[in-house]
Design a protein around this motif. Sequence first.
Motif, PDB file in Angstrom:
ATOM      1  N   ASP A   1       0.646  10.850   2.262  1.00  0.00           N
ATOM      2  CA  ASP A   1      -0.109   9.917   1.414  1.00  0.00           C
ATOM      3  C   ASP A   1      -1.524  10.441   1.213  1.00  0.00           C
ATOM      4  OD1 ASP A   1      -1.229   7.786   0.103  1.00  0.00           O
ATOM      5  OD2 ASP A   1      -1.298   6.471   1.875  1.00  0.00           O
ATOM      6  N   GLU A   2      -1.819  10.917   0.004  1.00  0.00           N
ATOM      7  CA  GLU A   2      -3.165  11.402  -0.308  1.00  0.00           C
ATOM      8  C   GLU A   2      -3.922  10.423  -1.206  1.00  0.00           C
ATOM      9  OE1 GLU A   2      -2.919  15.400  -1.803  1.00  0.00           O
ATOM     10  OE2 GLU A   2      -2.484  16.228   0.187  1.00  0.00           O
ATOM     11  N   VAL A   3      -3.420   9.187  -1.296  1.00  0.00           N
ATOM     12  CA  VAL A   3      -4.059   8.172  -2.133  1.00  0.00           C
ATOM     13  C   VAL A   3      -4.704   7.087  -1.275  1.00  0.00           C
ATOM     14  CG1 VAL A   3      -3.668   6.417  -3.906  1.00  0.00           C
ATOM     15  CG2 VAL A   3      -2.488   8.622  -4.044  1.00  0.00           C
ATOM     16  N   ASN A   4      -3.977   6.639  -0.236  1.00  0.00           N
ATOM     17  CA  ASN A   4      -4.466   5.607   0.687  1.00  0.00           C
ATOM     18  C   ASN A   4      -4.924   4.349  -0.056  1.00  0.00           C
ATOM     19  OD1 ASN A   4      -4.095   7.191   3.056  1.00  0.00           O
ATOM     20  ND2 ASN A   4      -5.944   8.342   2.521  1.00  0.00           N
ATOM     21  N   SER A   5      -4.083   3.897  -0.954  1.00  0.00           N
ATOM     22  CA  SER A   5      -4.372   2.692  -1.722  1.00  0.00           C
ATOM     23  C   SER A   5      -3.683   1.494  -1.090  1.00  0.00           C
ATOM     24  CB  SER A   5      -3.878   2.865  -3.166  1.00  0.00           C
ATOM     25  OG  SER A   5      -3.922   1.642  -3.866  1.00  0.00           O
ATOM     26  N   LYS A   6      -4.261   0.308  -1.241  1.00  0.00           N
ATOM     27  CA  LYS A   6      -3.681  -0.941  -0.752  1.00  0.00           C
ATOM     28  C   LYS A   6      -2.937  -1.690  -1.859  1.00  0.00           C
ATOM     29  CE  LYS A   6      -5.252  -0.378   3.383  1.00  0.00           C
ATOM     30  NZ  LYS A   6      -4.306  -0.013   4.463  1.00  0.00           N
ATOM     31  N   ILE A   7      -2.707  -1.046  -2.979  1.00  0.00           N
ATOM     32  CA  ILE A   7      -2.039  -1.679  -4.113  1.00  0.00           C
ATOM     33  C   ILE A   7      -0.634  -2.142  -3.715  1.00  0.00           C
ATOM     34  CG2 ILE A   7      -1.080   0.497  -4.970  1.00  0.00           C
ATOM     35  CD1 ILE A   7      -1.554  -0.536  -7.800  1.00  0.00           C
ATOM     36  N   ASN A   8      -0.237  -3.303  -4.237  1.00  0.00           N
ATOM     37  CA  ASN A   8       1.098  -3.839  -3.974  1.00  0.00           C
ATOM     38  C   ASN A   8       2.116  -3.138  -4.879  1.00  0.00           C
ATOM     39  OD1 ASN A   8       2.546  -6.098  -2.495  1.00  0.00           O
ATOM     40  ND2 ASN A   8       3.204  -6.457  -4.596  1.00  0.00           N
ATOM     41  N   ILE A   9       3.169  -2.573  -4.268  1.00  0.00           N
ATOM     42  CA  ILE A   9       4.115  -1.730  -5.001  1.00  0.00           C
ATOM     43  C   ILE A   9       5.524  -2.281  -4.843  1.00  0.00           C
ATOM     44  CG2 ILE A   9       5.043   0.603  -5.254  1.00  0.00           C
ATOM     45  CD1 ILE A   9       2.444   1.575  -3.817  1.00  0.00           C
ATOM     46  N   ARG A  10       6.220  -2.457  -5.960  1.00  0.00           N
ATOM     47  CA  ARG A  10       7.607  -2.906  -5.921  1.00  0.00           C
ATOM     48  C   ARG A  10       8.536  -1.727  -6.221  1.00  0.00           C
ATOM     49  NH1 ARG A  10       8.779  -8.376  -6.095  1.00  0.00           N
ATOM     50  NH2 ARG A  10       6.981  -9.777  -6.289  1.00  0.00           N
TER      51      ARG A  10
ATOM     52  N   GLY B   1       0.793  -1.218   0.000  1.00  0.00           N
ATOM     53  CA  GLY B   1       0.000   0.000   0.000  1.00  0.00           C
ATOM     54  C   GLY B   1       0.826   1.268   0.000  1.00  0.00           C
ATOM     55  N   THR B   2       0.153   2.384  -0.295  1.00  0.00           N
ATOM     56  CA  THR B   2       0.839   3.680  -0.362  1.00  0.00           C
ATOM     57  C   THR B   2       1.279   4.164   1.010  1.00  0.00           C
ATOM     58  OG1 THR B   2      -1.357   4.718  -0.373  1.00  0.00           O
ATOM     59  CG2 THR B   2      -0.265   4.426  -2.508  1.00  0.00           C
ATOM     60  N   GLY B   3       0.599   3.708   2.081  1.00  0.00           N
ATOM     61  CA  GLY B   3       1.027   4.086   3.426  1.00  0.00           C
ATOM     62  C   GLY B   3       2.406   3.533   3.748  1.00  0.00           C
ATOM     63  N   VAL B   4       2.649   2.275   3.342  1.00  0.00           N
ATOM     64  CA  VAL B   4       3.964   1.667   3.549  1.00  0.00           C
ATOM     65  C   VAL B   4       4.998   2.331   2.645  1.00  0.00           C
ATOM     66  CG1 VAL B   4       5.275  -0.479   3.509  1.00  0.00           C
ATOM     67  CG2 VAL B   4       2.891  -0.507   4.229  1.00  0.00           C
ATOM     68  N   LEU B   5       4.590   2.683   1.419  1.00  0.00           N
ATOM     69  CA  LEU B   5       5.479   3.408   0.517  1.00  0.00           C
ATOM     70  C   LEU B   5       5.938   4.714   1.166  1.00  0.00           C
ATOM     71  CD1 LEU B   5       6.801   4.075  -2.252  1.00  0.00           C
ATOM     72  CD2 LEU B   5       4.579   5.031  -2.928  1.00  0.00           C
ATOM     73  N   ALA B   6       4.990   5.463   1.742  1.00  0.00           N
ATOM     74  CA  ALA B   6       5.335   6.731   2.393  1.00  0.00           C
ATOM     75  C   ALA B   6       6.350   6.506   3.507  1.00  0.00           C
ATOM     76  CB  ALA B   6       4.066   7.392   2.943  1.00  0.00           C
ATOM     77  N   PHE B   7       6.112   5.459   4.310  1.00  0.00           N
ATOM     78  CA  PHE B   7       7.030   5.166   5.403  1.00  0.00           C
ATOM     79  C   PHE B   7       8.423   4.833   4.883  1.00  0.00           C
ATOM     80  CE2 PHE B   7       9.247   2.552   8.397  1.00  0.00           C
ATOM     81  CZ  PHE B   7       8.983   3.138   9.621  1.00  0.00           C
ATOM     82  N   MET B   8       8.507   4.010   3.852  1.00  0.00           N
ATOM     83  CA  MET B   8       9.802   3.583   3.335  1.00  0.00           C
ATOM     84  C   MET B   8      10.574   4.731   2.692  1.00  0.00           C
ATOM     85  SD  MET B   8      10.279   0.564   4.297  1.00  0.00           S
ATOM     86  CE  MET B   8      11.780   0.224   3.375  1.00  0.00           C
ATOM     87  N   VAL B   9       9.887   5.627   2.019  1.00  0.00           N
ATOM     88  CA  VAL B   9      10.571   6.794   1.454  1.00  0.00           C
ATOM     89  C   VAL B   9      11.081   7.684   2.584  1.00  0.00           C
ATOM     90  CG1 VAL B   9      10.326   8.857   0.013  1.00  0.00           C
ATOM     91  CG2 VAL B   9       9.233   6.713  -0.688  1.00  0.00           C
ATOM     92  N   ASP B  10      10.253   7.884   3.624  1.00  0.00           N
ATOM     93  CA  ASP B  10      10.700   8.632   4.800  1.00  0.00           C
ATOM     94  C   ASP B  10      11.929   7.982   5.428  1.00  0.00           C
ATOM     95  OD1 ASP B  10       9.100  10.883   4.988  1.00  0.00           O
ATOM     96  OD2 ASP B  10       7.558   9.907   6.189  1.00  0.00           O
TER      97      ASP B  10
END
Length: 416
Positions: free
Chosen positions: A370-379, A351-360
Amino acid sequence: MKKIILVIIANFLLCPIIWAQKQIDRSQELRIGQLLPDLPLQPALNYKQDRIDIKSLSDKVVILDFFDTYCTNCIAAMPKLQKLQDEMGAKLQVILVTWQDQKAIEKFFETSSFLKEHHVKLSTIYSANLLRSYFPHKGVPHTAWLYHNKVQAITYSDFVKAENIEALYNNGTIQLPFKSDFNEGLDENSSAFGQEQLVGSVKIFGFKNGVETTGIQIAVDSTTALQKTTFYNMDILGAYTAAWSKIKKPTFLLKEERLLWKVRDQSKYQYPKGSGGKNVWLLKNGVSYERCDRVRRSELQQAGIILNDLNGFFGLKVYWDTKEMPCLVIRKIKEGKNTIKQLESVGGLEGTGVLAFMVDYQGDFPPVVDEVNSKINIRIKDYSNLEKLNEQLIKYGLTLVEERRLIEVLVFEELK
């Protein structure tokens, strides 16, 4: 992936973690002041022979620095240890000690560009199960000091400094904070919790010797039936964030930009990086806390009590507010030919929440919103710069945009 992220959050907000291990046999443990028993020759690398006779080094200060090749803090400290060895010559013998075998340690020294760059070739005892039984521990680095074949100190690696080595060499004895991974300071006689007539108490004090850094622990004492709340040897920032995390579950990494200091001296509250070792700093600035209550409260309620106690003791007001600042905003982009709708369901960021954390977590970017709040799997494989990130995100219909936003900040304000 969620479990990994939760571990990282806990690490950042609470305290260093000693990973759980099987029961450690302490039957042969050596204590400070005890003489070394007879030791067989120890297998070694980077020494003048392929065996070390530790007891033959009695005229030197011997530093046994326990490590393993997975410990980044251990490896980062090795150039400092090498410099001390080079500068102090015959007064000192630094010996790295590890449970790992000869093949693993030979490969470690042969392939580490960091060690080669800093000319590190410290004497190393490998397959050191006997030494580990004499100096048991759960976490590394773990440092034992020997002189005249006597255990002089068991302490944190931060205290391996020229002035301490000189003091031991010249005086024959030294007092340093005791590192124990077994929380030996938590006995019934060292706190108020063992007193049967106790109605309630709160105690805030500094560094507690012989106790490993802990997060907030809440339990009921089986003898007194009082609820006990404790933490030990934390920085003040860590104590507050640990308490707040039980009230306001973190959804983002608490980067420096999200801390607003309205205090005269920030260095009292947070370890200034590069200040000579966190444990040395904690010896002066660490805080410990013990409270026992007749009233049993929930974890959330007790966290509020902790905050009130800390505020009253330190003369602080610590609260959440908002502040406008530059951010990276996760936004959707219009679907196009490059957007992939069917993507892998496992193996990436959940999800985009985890993406935000990892970029931070990379530390090189402004706070991420995160203004998307999607659960999509991101590589994501490359976090080196914003351009590379967006090249990878485009196929998910996402982009990171530099904008200004009001974001949450934790305010530390000293009351006049």
